[in-house]
Design a protein around this motif. Structure first.
Motif, PDB file in Angstrom:
ATOM      1  N   GLY A  53      14.700   1.698   3.466  1.00  0.00           N
ATOM      2  CA  GLY A  53      13.445   1.196   4.004  1.00  0.00           C
ATOM      3  C   GLY A  53      12.253   1.505   3.137  1.00  0.00           C
ATOM      4  N   VAL A  54      12.082   2.770   2.754  1.00  0.00           N
ATOM      5  CA  VAL A  54      10.924   3.123   1.932  1.00  0.00           C
ATOM      6  C   VAL A  54      11.052   2.506   0.537  1.00  0.00           C
ATOM      7  N   LEU A  55      12.279   2.360   0.052  1.00  0.00           N
ATOM      8  CA  LEU A  55      12.467   1.746  -1.263  1.00  0.00           C
ATOM      9  C   LEU A  55      12.183   0.251  -1.228  1.00  0.00           C
ATOM     10  N   ALA A  56      12.369  -0.377  -0.077  1.00  0.00           N
ATOM     11  CA  ALA A  56      12.018  -1.795   0.035  1.00  0.00           C
ATOM     12  C   ALA A  56      10.518  -1.990  -0.184  1.00  0.00           C
ATOM     13  N   ASN A  57       9.704  -1.086   0.362  1.00  0.00           N
ATOM     14  CA  ASN A  57       8.264  -1.161   0.105  1.00  0.00           C
ATOM     15  C   ASN A  57       7.967  -1.075  -1.376  1.00  0.00           C
ATOM     16  N   LEU A  58       8.597  -0.109  -2.022  1.00  0.00           N
ATOM     17  CA  LEU A  58       8.374   0.065  -3.453  1.00  0.00           C
ATOM     18  C   LEU A  58       8.826  -1.153  -4.231  1.00  0.00           C
ATOM     19  N   GLY A  59       9.987  -1.699  -3.861  1.00  0.00           N
ATOM     20  CA  GLY A  59      10.558  -2.808  -4.611  1.00  0.00           C
ATOM     21  C   GLY A  59       9.732  -4.077  -4.570  1.00  0.00           C
ATOM     22  N   ILE A  60       8.954  -4.276  -3.500  1.00  0.00           N
ATOM     23  CA  ILE A  60       8.124  -5.476  -3.427  1.00  0.00           C
ATOM     24  C   ILE A  60       6.644  -5.146  -3.591  1.00  0.00           C
ATOM     25  N   GLY A  61       6.356  -3.944  -4.040  1.00  0.00           N
ATOM     26  CA  GLY A  61       4.977  -3.596  -4.366  1.00  0.00           C
ATOM     27  C   GLY A  61       4.080  -3.337  -3.174  1.00  0.00           C
ATOM     28  N   ALA A  62       4.661  -3.085  -2.004  1.00  0.00           N
ATOM     29  CA  ALA A  62       3.851  -2.797  -0.812  1.00  0.00           C
ATOM     30  C   ALA A  62       3.556  -1.301  -0.764  1.00  0.00           C
TER      31      ALA A  62
END
Length: 506
Positions: free
Chosen positions: A245-254
């Protein structure tokens, strides 16, 4: 491969599959491979997996990625992990599993969760750990295990999740990163250590839990057998990584507070990145670690694209989900007066109700399959919108949403999300957000964690602008939708109890 090109391999261990990505240092995906595995439900409410099957899948995913891409061991800069949250495996003294991997979707500890919430203990735990009290939480699972399976509980020497099990098989060490730990209900957000009161509540000792490490922890000493199987060198650096979950934010620049990430795969989540732990006074939002100075706040729903798949299978047998979803575009917002509470798997945010059930409300002879499909898709997004409303109540306000997960490939679903939220929805060119985030974190760790967390090139992709008229319709429907749940939540609980009684009489 060229001697000048170094690759980060991301291993993304999900609920239904593991995917590997090969990513260069500019953020370009050079290759990918995925393998699925089953989720076992031997008893209603149970959701388990075989940890050794997932371990073999991880090995094979990396091996196939290396072969398909023609990559050599010397091309690999590092390997970095992403993993689903909330799993629990009991291990004996030799590291062998005494139980399957009990996943986030497992509901067996609903009674224990209710008791913690009822007596106030649950909120106290949440305010130290940032993990809402729910059957998903390993803390609650441990209490169930102690009460219902004491022979297994007291035989266990260690309690781990699926990523920790795999890392132990690869390296012979039991460690857990702060991000996964912060989703266990056992990790103190302020001290970055195992929480003494939570451990006492679970009746476990600190030495039974993995050693805590930051998400940028570097590991070396890969076993010879695993290295040969995957096509890697034994000295290949691995980065422990974080939760998906937290890596998804990082991966899309959020990574800014006013940019929200919405991910919908099997389940779904809304998240925003903050600079310090932030907690909801009612315990309805999670707060999980990313790095030492970045945290991710949000809420997860059990019922994401699995709801669309469920209704598609029943109404449009023989058609793929890609064929079915566009049919909803012909139905106006509000599905011609039809509302669907898509609570097919109980619910986490915003209701935190393990007894929640699906409801199709307003059904008449005039309604069609397309109306029901549209209502189901809208129901999933009403859940997402309700989570965003909770985050707004706690001070968050999105100027943009970035979408990832399988739903982001659907133009109709992305437009519906923009219309509901009333803000633009951006879909990056690649929706492999968790894997890309793991690769970014891996590269950041290899560069010594110096300076701000790496941000790759500016995101391209599609932007969906909200339709003002549709947004007004959804603004009127959302309060009615939430009120409908409030009116039905007690009957939902009662039918669960009635079913238990019926099962006992059969």
């Amino acid at each position: 491969m060229s001697e000048n090109i170094k690759i980060v391999i991301a291993i993304d261990i999900g609920t239904t599959s593991t995917k590997t990505l090969a990513v260069n240092q500019s953020g370009n995906i050079l290759g990918s491979h995925s393998i699925e595995y089953p989720l076992h439900t031997p008893v209603p409410g149970y959701a388990e997996q075989d940890p050794d099957v997932i371990y073999e899948v991880v090995l094979n995913c990396v091996a196939n990625l290396m072969k398909k891409g023609g990559f050599l061991a010397e091309d690999i800069l590092c390997v970095s992990f992403s993993s689903a949250n909330h799993s629990l495996i009991l291990l004996d003294g030799s590291g062998q599993p005494l139980t399957p991997s009990i996943t986030w979707a497992d509901q067996r500890s609903a009674v224990q969760a209710e008791q913690l919430l009822k007596d106030g203990t649950g909120l106290s735990v949440y305010l130290r750990t940032g993990t809402p009290i729910h059957p998903m939480s390993p803390l609650v699972k441990l209490i169930w295990m102690r009460e219902e399976r004491p022979e297994l509980f007291y035989a266990a020497q260690h309690f781990v999740g699926i990523k920790e099990y795999i890392v132990n098989k690869l390296f012979g060490i039991l460690i857990m990163d702060h991000s996964i730990a912060s989703a266990t209900g056992l990790f103190n957000l302020r001290t970055l250590s195992w929480d003494v009161e939570a451990m006492q509540l679970a009746a476990i000792r600190e030495e039974q839990l993995p050693r805590l490490v930051p998400t940028t922890e570097r590991i070396e000493g890969l076993s010879r057998v695993a290295a040969e199987h995957m096509g890697l060198a034994m000295n290949t650096p691995f980065i422990i990584g974080a939760q998906d979950g937290v890596l998804a934010n990082l991966g899309i620049g959020a990574v800014e507070e006013d940019v929200f990430a919405v991910t919908i795969g099997t389940s779904g989540a809304v998240r925003t990145t903050v600079n310090q732990p932030t907690l909801d006074p009612e315990g309805k939002l999670f707060c999980y670690a990313l790095t030492k100075d970045q945290w991710v706040v949000g809420g997860a729903t059990n019922n994401g694209a699995i709801v669309a798949s469920w209704i598609s299978d029943r109404l449009y047998a023989g058609k793929t989900i890609e064929e079915v979803l566009p049919l909803a575009a012909a139905v106006p917002p509000g599905a011609n007066g039809l509302l669907f509470l898509p609570l097919l798997s109980g619910e986490r945010a915003p209701f935190w109700d393990a007894h929640a059930k699906g409801v199709m409300f307003g059904l008449t002879l005039a309604h069609t399959e397309s109306d029901m499909l549209r209502a189901a898709m809208e129901g999933v997004l009403f859940q997402i919108t309700a989570i965003v409303s909770l985050m707004k109540d706690d001070g968050g306000k999105p100027r943009e949403v970035r979408a990832s997960g399988g739903f982001a490939r659907s133009t109709i679903w992305c437009q519906m999300l923009a219309d509901m939220l009333g803000v633009p929805v951006r879909v990056p060119e690649s929706v492999e957000s968790s894997g890309l985030g793991a690769a970014q974190l891996g590269l950041y760790a290899m560069e010594g964690c110096d300076g701000p967390l790496l941000r790759w090139k500016e995101l391209n992709g599609s932007i969906y602008e909200p339709d003002v008229a549709n947004h007004k319709i959804y603004q009127k429907l959302l309060p009615f939708y939430l009120d409908l749940y409030d009116r039905l939540k007690e009957p939902m609980r009662e039918i669960t109890m009635l079913q238990h009684t019926t099962d006992e009489l059969l």
